[in-house]
Design an enzyme around this catalytic site. Structure first.
Site, mmCIF file in Angstrom:
data_model
loop_
_atom_site.group_PDB
_atom_site.id
_atom_site.type_symbol
_atom_site.label_atom_id
_atom_site.label_comp_id
_atom_site.label_asym_id
_atom_site.label_seq_id
_atom_site.Cartn_x
_atom_site.Cartn_y
_atom_site.Cartn_z
ATOM 1 C CD GLU A 24 -45.022 23.383 -47.257
ATOM 2 O OE1 GLU A 24 -44.893 22.160 -46.969
ATOM 3 O OE2 GLU A 24 -45.571 23.757 -48.321
ATOM 4 C CG LEU A 25 -44.387 20.203 -39.251
ATOM 5 C CD1 LEU A 25 -44.943 21.387 -38.475
ATOM 6 C CD2 LEU A 25 -45.240 18.960 -39.017
ATOM 7 C CG ASP B 30 -22.798 -1.495 -43.676
ATOM 8 O OD1 ASP B 30 -22.064 -2.088 -42.872
ATOM 9 O OD2 ASP B 30 -22.472 -0.458 -44.269
ATOM 10 C CD GLU C 23 -35.529 -0.835 -40.080
ATOM 11 O OE1 GLU C 23 -34.833 -0.306 -39.210
ATOM 12 O OE2 GLU C 23 -36.097 -0.196 -40.973
ATOM 13 C CB CYS D 283 -26.640 0.156 -35.761
ATOM 14 S SG CYS D 283 -26.934 0.684 -37.436
ATOM 15 C CD GLU E 292 -26.595 1.604 -31.693
ATOM 16 O OE1 GLU E 292 -26.736 1.630 -32.927
ATOM 17 O OE2 GLU E 292 -27.321 2.231 -30.927
ATOM 18 C CG HIS F 284 -26.498 7.185 -32.076
ATOM 19 N ND1 HIS F 284 -26.738 7.245 -33.429
ATOM 20 C CD2 HIS F 284 -26.486 5.875 -31.756
ATOM 21 C CE1 HIS F 284 -26.857 6.017 -33.896
ATOM 22 N NE2 HIS F 284 -26.710 5.168 -32.905
HETATM 23 N N1 GLN Z 1 -21.189 1.686 -43.469
HETATM 24 C C1 GLN Z 1 -22.199 2.604 -43.028
HETATM 25 C C2 GLN Z 1 -21.535 3.813 -42.390
HETATM 26 O O1 GLN Z 1 -20.527 3.668 -41.792
HETATM 27 C C3 GLN Z 1 -23.145 1.964 -42.046
HETATM 28 C C4 GLN Z 1 -24.283 2.874 -41.655
HETATM 29 C C5 GLN Z 1 -25.384 2.226 -40.827
HETATM 30 O O2 GLN Z 1 -25.225 1.194 -40.265
HETATM 31 N N2 GLN Z 1 -26.519 2.841 -40.713
HETATM 32 O O3 GLN Z 1 -22.019 4.903 -42.468
HETATM 33 ZN ZN ZN Z 2 -24.853 1.243 -38.010
#
Ligand code: GLN
Ligand code: ZN
Length: 786
Positions: free
Chosen positions: A17-18, A616, A622, A660, A682, A718
């Site tokens: 809902e939020l 990937d 993380e 990334c 990235e 982005h």
């Molecule tokens: N192969 C994925 C894409 O191009 C990689 C996404 C990601 O690194 N978060 O969407």
């Molecule tokens: Zn990525």
């Protein structure tokens, strides 16, 4: 009586809902009063729910419209210039501009917020998948109490008497960044009077308890930081305050425990799920007149608590220090788990397998467990016989489940040899074989995998799920999108093509849905940041691959182009990291199971003629543990898993990886040990600074350098902005200063699924033009060897 407590409740709402209210507000469809009313409704509902579950220490001020750290910064007047704040309570327009960047709305203009201001930096909340906004403090930061939020929350909940939650002063500073890079703890003395006032006003309002969250106690702390804790809490103890419960979670306090136990507070909370080792020393350190809060119910994962074991712990504690002044609680705030399992349907309904469902507990159920434990200690086992029996059944069911413990999966894992995690040839030989096979120019161009997920793509997937589009019709459409994407990539002149990932909803879910051992919820949402929620898959059983997952699409795409088409997979660490993971075997083992399943996929892709396979691992970094001392063990199994997944291929098959939003400085040896043939990262926003970690260190030999090929991203995907070819070429020139020409690939920062074709087309045209410029500048000198 033993107190049943909670440390925080998910605020997003059982039906998100939020999220709906926030997004309606941002779209101009719900005014401020409507948004605040929706938020108030959620808070009231959650307080009632917790009271109904038998919780007596119910948190307030655990709510936030966007983020609790942002709210704390706003309350303390830690608001950078330009965001329209001129003293007093922070307006919603200011708060949202800080959270999301200024969007040029009418509300922002009338609040005097300069157009185009960026959002505060966002980063992970410790090692969870929640992201908070990093307070930005100026060098001479003055703080100002703009409002007493915990007091307002306490009053709002009356006549229910809640325990307001306050992010403590030391953790607040340690989670902040200063503009000049100075130590934020230097600002502590300016902050303490505000905390003293907050607490004094709460005491005057007859608030009995305040929960002081100091999760920084679970981190590696300097002696200066420990001293800051001692100074801060000594200062606060001088004034009138409610009883303070000092809470830390997400890991043992370990070497910080003695400091925590020495602070003049009424009680201490221990995370006994991740920090069980703290219990014994805490019992020695804490005098019986201090309260002890035992975080026995896992606040971060979805499994039912083993109530019998937890009750045993509780009894042992009671024997040691008596039954007085004991609190039972979840290990941490329940922010990190979904709201209510009841929404997942019961026996016979579609959705979660009933057996798996019976092993789970979401926030609402976890509170029942907490209350049962408190009651079990006070009144004896018989009083909670039913709860104990259900818990026993779940534990036994999990232990005996054939699907959770598959001999063939275990046997395969046991038979893994070191050779399986080693490529046949060394990188230089592989590179020669790959270049010969692929025939690529210098500075080869490619993309990271996905192309735009247009409404058309999403609608087709939804129609397939609803049954209004049959599998045949769906596949024809995906093929048509692939054809279109391939033609376009050839026309533009990209060197290594991708099929576009049109068939994927999500890079983890797509694979999880095709693997054994994974389950999915319908409403198992948890907040990732702001209004963004994710419903992580649940890994409940041994992971195995019943059949190929991507080969069909990769092979189709390769059959439609003479140029190489990359195969695209999500790596084992990311598959693990973005899921709720079973807690009955080590995470490392689950990761290796996934790795072996992926290994088979990689082998099949190779057999289908795919010459470049990208695996990937955006979540690789993380996964790092909070404490440095635990890093190497993690890196060892994470690297081994990646290698197990990828090392089975021939020398002339190129293994790429992609990561990334990561910093690599302190983990580059591990990244290099993954032994991929190329990595894409990235680097646009940092203007290639992140590349420094990969560049050879002057005089440093091979030690810190990345030995293989690398694609530093040159388009920040982005943002909707389309960069010019000249900007991209400039970034590539910066890359050439740090890397050898033969290493460099040309690609965007990440996948393009969130972008529109109107942006993707010109941006990739510019990217190819930039690569051509670089080829001309390098003048063939780039054909060097590894
Ligand atoms: N192969 C994925 C894409 O191009 C990689 C996404 C990601 O690194 N978060 O969407
Ligand atoms: Zn990525």
């Amino acid at each position: 009586m033993t107190v049943a407590a909670n440390l925080g409740f998910p605020r997003i709402g059982a039906r998100r809902e939020l999220k709906s209210a926030l997004e309606a507000h941002w779209a101009g469809e719900l005014d401020e009063a409507g948004l605040l009313e929706a938020a108030r409704g959620l808070r009231q509902r959650h307080w009632q729910l917790q009271a109904g579950q038998g919780i007596s220490h119910i948190p307030s001020n655990d709510f936030a419209l966007y983020d609790q750290v942002l709210d704390t910064a706003g309350m303390l007047g830690a608001i950078p210039e330009g965001y329209g704040w001129r003293g007093g309570p922070v307006s919603l327009a200011t708060a949202f501009a800080l959270a999301r960047g200024a969007r040029g709305t009418a509300a922002e203009r009338s609040a005097g917020i300069a157009a185009g201001l960026p959002a505060l930096e966002m980063t992970k909340w410790f090692d969870t998948n929640y992201h908070y906004l990093v307070p930005r403090l100026s060098a001479g930061q003055r703080f100002e109490l703009t409002e007493n939020r915990p007091l307002a929350a306490f009053r709002e909940a009356l006549p229910l008497r809640t325990r307001p939650v306050l992010l403590g002063p030391v953790s607040f500073l340690l989670l902040s960044k200063t503009e000049d890079g100075s130590d934020p703890l230097g600002l502590l003395d300016r902050l303490l009077p505000l905390y003293a006032r907050l607490l004094g006003e709460l005491a005057a309002a007859n608030c009995a308890w305040v929960q002081m969250d100091e999760p920084a106690l679970a981190l590696d702390l300097s002696e200066a930081a420990r001293e800051a804790f001692r100074r801060a809490y000594a200062a606060l103890a001088e004034g009138a305050t409610p009883d303070l419960l000092l809470t830390s979670y997400f890991g043992p306090m370990a070497d910080n425990l003695a400091t925590a136990a020495s602070l003049p507070v009424a009680g201490l909370h221990l995370d006994l799920v991740r920090g069980a080792a703290d219990l014994e020393p805490a019992l020695d350190l804490l005098p019986p007149e201090r309260w002890l809060s035992l975080g026995l119910v896992d606040g971060r994962n979805v499994w039912r608590c083993d109530l019998r074991a937890a009750l045993g712990t509780l009894r042992r504690v009671a024997e040691r220090r008596g039954t007085r002044r004991l609190i039972v609680a979840p290990s941490c705030s329940l922010l990190h788990v979904p709201v209510d399992l009841a929404q997942e349907g019961g026996e016979g309904q579609r959705g979660l397998d009933p057996a798996v469902r019976s092993w789970l507990a979401f926030a609402t159920q976890k509170l029942e467990e907490v209350a049962a434990l408190a009651r079990g200690l006070d009144e004896g086992e018989a009083a909670i016989a039913q709860a104990l029996a259900a818990s026993d059944r779940a534990r036994q069911g999990r232990a005996e489940s054939a699907a959770a413990h598959r001999p063939e999966v275990r046997a395969r894992l046991a038979a893994v040899t070191p050779e399986m995690a080693r490529r046949a040839g060394a990188f230089p030989a592989r590179r020669a074989a790959q270049r010969a096979r692929l025939g690529l120019p210098d500075f080869p161009t490619t993309t990271i995998g996905s192309f735009p997920q247009t409404p058309e793509v999403r609608q087709a997937r939804a129609a397939l799920a609803r049954g209004t589009l049959d599998a045949e019709g769906y596949e024809r459409r995906v093929e048509a999108w692939i054809d279109e994407a391939l033609r376009w990539q050839e026309e533009v002149g990209l060197d290594v093509l991708v099929h576009g990932e049109f068939e994927r909803n999500d890079m983890v879910k797509y694979f999880g849905e095709q693997l054994d051992g994974y389950a999915f919820t319908r409403h198992g949402w948890v907040q990732s940041y702001g209004s963004r929620c994710v419903a992580p898959p649940i890994i409940w059983g041994d992971v195995a691959r019943p059949g190929s997952m991507t080969v069909r699409w990769a092979a189709y795409a390769q059959s439609r182009s003479a140029r190489p088409v990359k195969g695209m997979l999500t790596g084992p660490v990311t598959m693990l990291q973005w899921s709720f993971v079973r807690d009955d075997i080590p995470r490392a083992e689950v990761c290796r199971q996934i790795a072996l399943a992926l290994r088979d996929e990689v082998t099949e892709l190779e057999a289908a003629g795919i010459a470049v396979i990208q695996v990937d691992e955006p979540a690789f970094r993380e996964g790092l543990p909070l404490r440095r001392a635990a890093w190497q063990a993690y890196l060892d199994w994470a690297v081994e898993s990646f290698r197990l997944a990828t090392a089975g291929v021939r020398d002339d098959t190129a293994i790429h990886t992609h990561m990334c939003y990561s910093e690599f400085n302190d983990i580059l040896p591990a990244i290099a040990a993954m032994d991929a043939d190329a990595i894409s990262i990235e680097t646009t926003r940092s203007r290639m600074e992140l590349l420094d970690a990969f560049a050879p260190r002057p005089g440093g030999g091979e030690e810190a350098a990345w030995p293989a090929e690398i694609g530093p991203g040159i388009w920040d995907i982005h943002s909707p902005r389309v960069p010019e070819a000249a900007e991209m070429a400039e970034l590539l020139r910066l890359a050439r200063r740090r890397l050898a020409d033969w290493q460099i690939w040309v690609n965007p920062d990440c996948g393009l699924k969130t972008r529109r074709w109107e942006e993707v087309r010109p941006a990739l045209e510019h990217m190819v033009a930039a690569a051509r410029t670089l080829r001309a500048e390098a003048g063939g000198s780039g054909t060097g060897t590894a």
